[in-house]
Scaffold this motif. Structure first.
Motif: not given
Length: 237
Positions: A1-2, A92-95, A207-209, A231-232
């Motif tokens: 999560m961001v 880096q988490y998102v890519g 980011f769907p959520n 992203e989920e």
């Protein structure tokens, strides 16, 4: 999560206000913190960066917007004006690269026209996910203003035209709709929704959520905005 924090802090020198930022950082682990109206010399930004445990700190041209990044963020400055600071980041988490614009709009509707022009310029070749957040100093709808002088329709129309023309939209929020309060509890009480976070469709797709929370107002007349993105999509109960 961001997670992202955006807050018109109304003086970072107020120990209670900055301690709140530190406490929120410990709780949430923001990858970017954006503070508007720090009311402090720009040269001292690195002192606050160290206290937050962040890796990088930058400010816009007039020192009204301060950004703090964690070590996972690679960034590039795209636009820096009196009313906005825009960066392209890679986390880096998102890519994936993301464009982020942080806003501290001026009180004058005439001066804000320059900000709207800045956003038009940015959106001209915008294909990447884009998030725009901060203190816009104007409401987007008449019901976002309670008390005080009536809303001046052209101010709303200019803002709404900019938002729509930039293909930006509000994803909604939790808690109070009003992000600013004039501090009075009598007949002179005024509430307004001056602070918001907007995104474009590529950001929503990435980011769907997305959840934006208007936190309680303490140490400033503006509410901090807490943005959480995953992203989920959330699973239905």
């Amino acid at each position: 999560m961001v997670k992202i924090l955006i807050w018109n802090i109304r003086s970072i020198k107020t120990q209670q206000a900055f301690q709140r930022v530190i406490n929120m950082q410990k709780e949430h682990g923001f990858f970017i913190i954006a503070l508007m109206e720090p009311f402090q010399k720009q040269g001292l930004i690195h002192k606050y960066k160290r206290r937050l445990g962040m890796d990088t700190a930058i400010s816009n041209i007039n020192g009204k917007i301060w950004l703090f990044f964690d070590a996972m963020v690679e960034w590039e400055l795209l636009s820096d004006t009196d009313q906005q600071l825009t960066i392209k980041i890679y986390h880096q988490y998102v890519g994936q690269h993301i464009i982020m614009t942080f806003v501290y709009a001026k009180c004058s509707s005439l001066d804000r026209l320059e900000l709207w022009d800045n956003l038009y310029y940015l959106v001209a070749d915008m294909e990447l996910p884009w998030v725009v957040g901060g203190d816009f100093n104007v409401v987007l709808h008449e019901e976002e203003n309670i008390g005080g002088l009536p809303v001046y329709p052209p101010e709303i129309e200019n803002f709404a035209f900019c938002v729509n023309s930039s293909s930006l939209f509000d994803t909604g929020y939790k808690r109070s709709p009003f992000t600013w309060w004039n501090g009075r509890s009598d007949a002179g009480c005024i509430f307004k929704s001056l602070d918001r976070i907007l995104v474009n469709q590529p950001f929503q797709t990435l980011f769907p959520n997305i959840e934006v929370e208007h936190l309680i107002r303490t140490s400033s007349d503006h509410a901090p905005l807490l943005m959480s993105c995953t992203e989920e999509a959330m699973q239905s109960a």
